[in-house]
Scaffold this active site. Sequence first.
Site, PDB file in Angstrom:
ATOM      1  N   LEU A 213       0.740  -1.456   0.316  1.00 14.82           N
ATOM      2  CA  LEU A 213      -0.034   0.324  -0.063  1.00 14.82           C
ATOM      3  C   LEU A 213       0.534   1.347   0.087  1.00 14.82           C
ATOM      4  CD1 LEU A 213      -2.848  -1.073   2.373  1.00 14.82           C
ATOM      5  CD2 LEU A 213      -2.896  -1.067   0.261  1.00 14.82           C
TER       6      LEU A 213
ATOM      7  N   ASP B 285      13.199   3.506  10.533  1.00 18.24           N
ATOM      8  CA  ASP B 285      12.841   2.108  11.330  1.00 18.24           C
ATOM      9  C   ASP B 285      11.688   3.028  12.370  1.00 18.24           C
ATOM     10  OD1 ASP B 285      12.146   0.163  12.602  1.00 18.24           O
ATOM     11  OD2 ASP B 285      13.991  -0.460  13.166  1.00 18.24           O
TER      12      ASP B 285
ATOM     13  N   ASN C  69       2.709   4.347   7.314  1.00 10.90           N
ATOM     14  CA  ASN C  69       1.784   3.206   6.760  1.00 10.90           C
ATOM     15  C   ASN C  69       2.505   2.256   7.211  1.00 10.90           C
ATOM     16  OD1 ASN C  69       0.390   1.547   4.034  1.00 10.90           O
ATOM     17  ND2 ASN C  69       2.975   1.903   4.305  1.00 10.90           N
TER      18      ASN C  69
ATOM     19  N   TYR D 192      -3.037  -8.067  16.140  1.00 10.59           N
ATOM     20  CA  TYR D 192      -3.112  -6.916  14.737  1.00 10.59           C
ATOM     21  C   TYR D 192      -4.826  -5.888  15.379  1.00 10.59           C
ATOM     22  CZ  TYR D 192      -3.331  -5.074   9.747  1.00 10.59           C
ATOM     23  OH  TYR D 192      -3.760  -4.304   9.260  1.00 10.59           O
TER      24      TYR D 192
ATOM     25  N   LYS E 144      -5.530  -1.732  15.661  1.00  8.85           N
ATOM     26  CA  LYS E 144      -5.720  -0.777  14.811  1.00  8.85           C
ATOM     27  C   LYS E 144      -6.623   0.344  15.374  1.00  8.85           C
ATOM     28  CE  LYS E 144      -2.764  -1.722  11.214  1.00  8.85           C
ATOM     29  NZ  LYS E 144      -2.426  -0.535  10.646  1.00  8.85           N
TER      30      LYS E 144
END
Length: 232
Positions: free
Chosen positions: A13, A53, A80, A156, A160
Amino acid sequence: MTTTFITGANKGLGHETARRLIAEGHTVLLGARDPQAGTAAAKALGARFVQIDVTDDASVAAAAADVAAHEGTLDVLVNNAGIAGGQIPAEALTAADVAAVFDVNLLGVVRTTTAFLPLLRTSADPVIVNVSSGLGSLAITHDASRIESQVVAPAYTSSKAALIMLSTQYAKALPDVRINVVDPGYTATDLNGHSGPQSVTEGTDAVVALATEGPGHGSGRFLDRAGDIGWS
């Protein structure tokens, strides 16, 4: 000329966002951890590579200093960079497993936002776009008609969800910067073994829309490629 910095942009992406924004006339700074992959991607796209990083304070500070020295300003920051964290059963999940995912997906955004905020504030229209996921939405993951409701990925999804809240809090705390968060949708990338039905072009629609919409639009929004998702 709009100057845009994108983290995790050597593939997926981030790479497609860079390609599309260059086509829109942006000067794109392609951020990536791996110098070889980042340099190759930037050269192929016509971007400038900046090593970063997002899990390392010194690396993030050095990246911001690099942009300050070369461009002297920044208009758009696209946070991103992200990791999935592997397929670990919930009963085997450790605090270290979760911390590793949060270190990239949430704390990486904090590090990068803090480091680049002074540069953004030199812009006439500073913008931050945070790339989250529908998997971070309580409403979407509880909607039986959505594929996200079938996914179990505690580290995860929680990272998010935290990023969505972080974005809304930043939007309230930093009214001089337009800060929004996106759900790219289920897109074919390395993150999911290229299993998603969307192309990376479709997956970057919301990011590109926010990066190019111009002054006068709202902050604290949650969007996908169809538009505002809202918070219900």
